[in-house]
Design a protein around this motif. Structure first.
Motif, short mmCIF file in Angstrom:
data_model
loop_
_atom_site.label_atom_id
_atom_site.label_comp_id
_atom_site.label_asym_id
_atom_site.label_seq_id
_atom_site.Cartn_x
_atom_site.Cartn_y
_atom_site.Cartn_z
N ARG A 32 -19.17 -17.82 10.64
CA ARG A 32 -18.80 -18.82 11.69
C ARG A 32 -17.43 -19.38 10.73
NH1 ARG A 32 -22.55 -23.70 12.79
NH2 ARG A 32 -24.09 -21.81 12.77
N THR A 33 -17.10 -19.38 9.97
CA THR A 33 -16.11 -19.72 9.10
C THR A 33 -15.36 -18.78 8.83
OG1 THR A 33 -16.89 -19.44 6.62
CG2 THR A 33 -17.19 -21.64 8.31
N MET A 34 -14.88 -16.75 8.65
CA MET A 34 -14.46 -16.13 8.56
C MET A 34 -13.67 -15.59 9.91
SD MET A 34 -17.65 -13.66 6.32
CE MET A 34 -17.94 -14.23 4.85
N SER A 35 -12.54 -15.06 9.66
CA SER A 35 -11.94 -14.70 10.28
C SER A 35 -11.81 -13.01 10.55
CB SER A 35 -10.07 -14.67 10.66
OG SER A 35 -9.51 -14.60 10.55
N LEU A 36 -11.63 -12.56 11.72
CA LEU A 36 -12.07 -10.99 11.99
C LEU A 36 -10.37 -10.29 11.84
CD1 LEU A 36 -15.47 -10.34 13.94
CD2 LEU A 36 -15.32 -10.56 11.54
N GLU A 37 -9.57 -10.97 11.44
CA GLU A 37 -8.30 -10.12 12.24
C GLU A 37 -7.62 -10.46 10.38
OE1 GLU A 37 -6.73 -10.23 14.78
OE2 GLU A 37 -7.97 -10.92 15.95
N ALA A 38 -7.18 -8.53 10.76
CA ALA A 38 -6.33 -8.60 8.85
C ALA A 38 -7.19 -8.13 8.44
CB ALA A 38 -5.86 -9.26 8.91
N ILE A 39 -8.88 -7.84 8.73
CA ILE A 39 -9.49 -7.33 7.29
C ILE A 39 -9.18 -6.24 6.58
CG2 ILE A 39 -11.54 -6.19 7.64
CD1 ILE A 39 -12.04 -6.70 10.19
N PRO A 40 -9.11 -6.26 5.35
CA PRO A 40 -8.81 -5.89 3.73
C PRO A 40 -9.21 -3.82 4.23
CG PRO A 40 -9.34 -7.66 3.57
CD PRO A 40 -9.97 -8.08 4.64
N THR A 41 -9.17 -3.16 3.33
CA THR A 41 -8.98 -2.17 4.02
C THR A 41 -9.88 -1.79 3.40
OG1 THR A 41 -6.93 -0.91 3.73
CG2 THR A 41 -8.79 0.45 3.52
N GLY A 42 -10.42 -2.29 1.67
CA GLY A 42 -12.16 -2.50 0.98
C GLY A 42 -13.49 -3.13 1.56
N VAL A 43 -13.22 -3.91 3.14
CA VAL A 43 -14.00 -4.55 3.02
C VAL A 43 -14.97 -4.82 4.30
CG1 VAL A 43 -14.26 -7.74 3.83
CG2 VAL A 43 -12.59 -6.99 1.97
N ALA A 44 -15.84 -5.09 4.79
CA ALA A 44 -16.78 -5.15 6.02
C ALA A 44 -17.86 -5.82 6.09
CB ALA A 44 -17.42 -3.95 6.22
N TYR A 45 -17.69 -6.64 7.29
CA TYR A 45 -18.47 -7.72 7.84
C TYR A 45 -19.55 -6.98 8.50
CZ TYR A 45 -14.59 -10.43 6.38
OH TYR A 45 -13.53 -11.60 5.97
N ARG A 46 -20.65 -7.97 7.94
CA ARG A 46 -22.15 -7.68 8.41
C ARG A 46 -21.79 -8.37 9.72
NH1 ARG A 46 -24.81 -7.36 5.04
NH2 ARG A 46 -24.96 -5.01 4.36
N VAL A 47 -21.58 -7.96 11.20
CA VAL A 47 -21.82 -9.19 12.25
C VAL A 47 -23.18 -8.82 13.66
CG1 VAL A 47 -20.54 -9.69 13.86
CG2 VAL A 47 -19.43 -9.43 12.65
N ASP A 48 -23.42 -9.47 13.77
CA ASP A 48 -24.93 -9.91 13.83
C ASP A 48 -24.60 -9.97 15.64
OD1 ASP A 48 -27.35 -9.41 15.41
OD2 ASP A 48 -28.58 -11.16 14.30
N GLY A 49 -24.32 -9.51 16.32
CA GLY A 49 -23.57 -9.83 17.55
C GLY A 49 -24.35 -9.20 19.21
N VAL A 50 -24.13 -9.81 20.61
CA VAL A 50 -24.32 -8.62 21.55
C VAL A 50 -22.41 -7.90 21.86
CG1 VAL A 50 -24.31 -8.98 24.12
CG2 VAL A 50 -25.84 -10.43 22.76
#
Length: 517
Positions: A32-50
């Motif tokens: 919940r503390t992470m922002s998905l805006e402007a994700i760096p090129t070498g980063v990916a977030y694993r998101v559990d969502g609908v």
């Protein structure tokens, strides 16, 4: 100035540079503390969502409201999309959903909240989908030229996906990769209105599985159950009132068109507004990475495997964009998941050279395939697991409008026309080795390409070598054809010598072709 040619050596150098960009990749679990805006090129977030997709089904009706695809139908269609985008944007903000993409008639949103409660997320997505459908039925009529109510179809699925950076330069936003995004999109792809949900999501909320998820919409009772469970903070009337106040305070304004001096490479999408839109003939290209969802799904849960997904996507999309932009002077409108949408035009400030545009667009498509195959080879040589991916390409030619919708400071790019929708349809009828073109582009294509694609207008393994062989036949073939001239040459136009300017005269097609005017 690009010469509209492709070089294997140049492409290989670009690909190696893109591989170096993602030498180090980090996979993070979304919290919940992470922002998905402007994700760096070498980063990916694993998101559990609908994941929720909404498709406006009557966009074709809007574009075909007149027999001739003139300014009237484009203005009405853009006003229709603009009003609906602003209404939906308000709803997503109110319910704390993530707006992923609004591509012409199709919306993608993700529900990551409430955290650690998948059942609640699904109910919230269903309730929001119904709220959007009810609101869009009320946001058509805004004055003397009433617009029809939107007919909508919704697709919903739930599960883990990878969120990565979607784009380069000035077009950075989150992109979600994985099975739930793909399954939701597929459920939204149909002709019947309603909310359609996968059995995976149905099982989570305790609803019976169905034999055909694409033919079985949620019932009124199921939707009501979700509305009661979600208890959304806004109602239809409140959203419509907010929308009307928003329109009064920030009027959309009339759509006004002018031509862009070719090529599209020089068009600055960031300065476009309803009153500063472009309209002219050109070719629309869709290039979709085939088998990518299956590739991601098999690797999303393991960090090392997921890193390969990020590397592969970055290299492939960057190179496809470079072929379009650097080699063939085209413009990427946007990335839509693992698909690139681009536009190409040749000619002058006053007229489009339809034949030259068609030829160079097809050469661009051929070069995309060559670069794609080269990138797959280079990645495997570097030890990157790129799976067994392919490229499906669709093209069509015609008059198109390019603008940005929404409010100042948060506008979204939009390129719409009959030919744009047709080019996507052409891509959909291709597998990972095929290229297809629409009938209008076929009419303007070089005779050698018409022969190569035949009446099906579809060809397997149409890469740059195949295009070169077709346009520059061997001596024996040249004798039988009665010509030794080469058609594979750099494009030239008066515009290149004159520099790049915006013509403020009202945009009109260069000539009446196939009913376009």
């Amino acid at each position: 100035m690009p010469k509209r040619t492709w070089s294997e050596e140049t492409a290989k150098d670009r690909i190696k540079a893109r591989i170096a960009d993602v030498k180090t990749v980090t996979i993070k679990d979304y919290v919940r503390t992470m922002s998905l805006e402007a994700i760096p090129t070498g980063v990916a977030y694993r998101v559990d969502g609908v994941h929720l997709y909404i498709d406006i089904l009557n966009i074709d009706d809007m574009l075909n409201i007149t027999a001739v695809e003139g300014e009237t139908c484009h203005k009405r269609t853009l006003r229709f999309l603009n009003q609906h985008y602003r209404a939906v944007r308000d709803i997503l903000q109110d319910v704390e959903a993530i707006e992923v993409d609004f591509h012409n008639q199709r919306l993608h949103a993700v529900f990551a909240k409430p955290y650690d409660d998948e059942t609640a997320r699904i109910h919230k997505a269903v309730a929001t989908a119904q709220l959007i459908r009810d609101v869009l039925k009320k946001t058509g009529d805004d004055g003397s030229d009433p617009l029809p109510a939107a007919k909508t179809r919704v697709g919903i699925d739930s599960g883990k996906a990878l969120a990565v950076n979607n784009g380069r330069r000035s077009s950075r936003e989150p992109l979600f990769l994985g099975n739930p995004a793909n399954q939701a999109a597929k459920r939204a792809g149909g002709e019947a209105e309603g909310i359609f949900m996968t059995n995976t999501a149905r099982k989570v909320v305790g609803w019976d599985e169905v034999l055909d998820v694409d033919a079985t919409a949620l019932t009124a009772a199921q939707i009501e159950e979700s509305e009661d469970a979600a208890d959304l903070p806004v109602t239809v009337d409140e959203v419509v009132e907010q929308w009307e106040e928003d329109l009064a305070d920030h009027p959309i304004g009339a759509f006004s068109f002018s031509r862009h001096t070719p090529p599209f490479r020089t068009i600055d999408l960031q300065v476009l507004t309803p009153g500063n839109s472009r309209r002219q003939e050109g070719t629309s290209i869709y290039g979709d990475i085939d088998n990518f969802t299956k590739y991601v799904t098999a690797r999303v849960d393991n960090d090392d495997d997921a890193k390969n997904v990020v590397k592969t996507l970055h290299v492939l999309r960057s190179e496809l964009d470079s072929v379009l932009f650097d080699d063939f002077a085209g413009k990427k409108v946007r990335f839509i998941g693992d698909c690139i949408h681009g536009i190409v035009v040749e000619g002058t400030s006053q007229t489009t050279d339809d034949d030259e545009t068609a030829k160079n667009a097809l050469l661009c498509a051929a070069a995309m395939r060559s670069s794609f195959n080269l990138a797959m080879t280079e990645m495997k040589a570097e030890g990157i697991d790129a799976g067994d991916l392919g490229l499906a390409v669709g093209l069509e030619h015609g008059i198109m409008s390019v603008t940005r919708l929404g409010m100042k400071g948060e506008r979204v790019r939009c390129c719409i026309s009959r030919s744009v929708l047709a080019s996507e349809d052409e891509q959909r009828r291709c597998n990972g080795r095929q290229t297809a073109m629409g009938p209008e582009l076929y009419d303007h294509a070089p005779a050698a390409f018409q022969t190569l694609f035949d009446e099906s207008r579809r060809r397997s393994d149409f890469d740059y070598a195949a295009a070169n062989d077709a346009l520059n036949p061997k001596p024996e073939s040249q004798k039988s054809a009665g010509t030794g001239a080469s058609l594979l040459r750099p494009a030239t136009s008066a515009a290149a010598a004159a520099g790049f300017t915006f013509n403020k005269a009202a945009a009109q097609p260069s000539r009446n072709v196939g009913g376009f005017s």
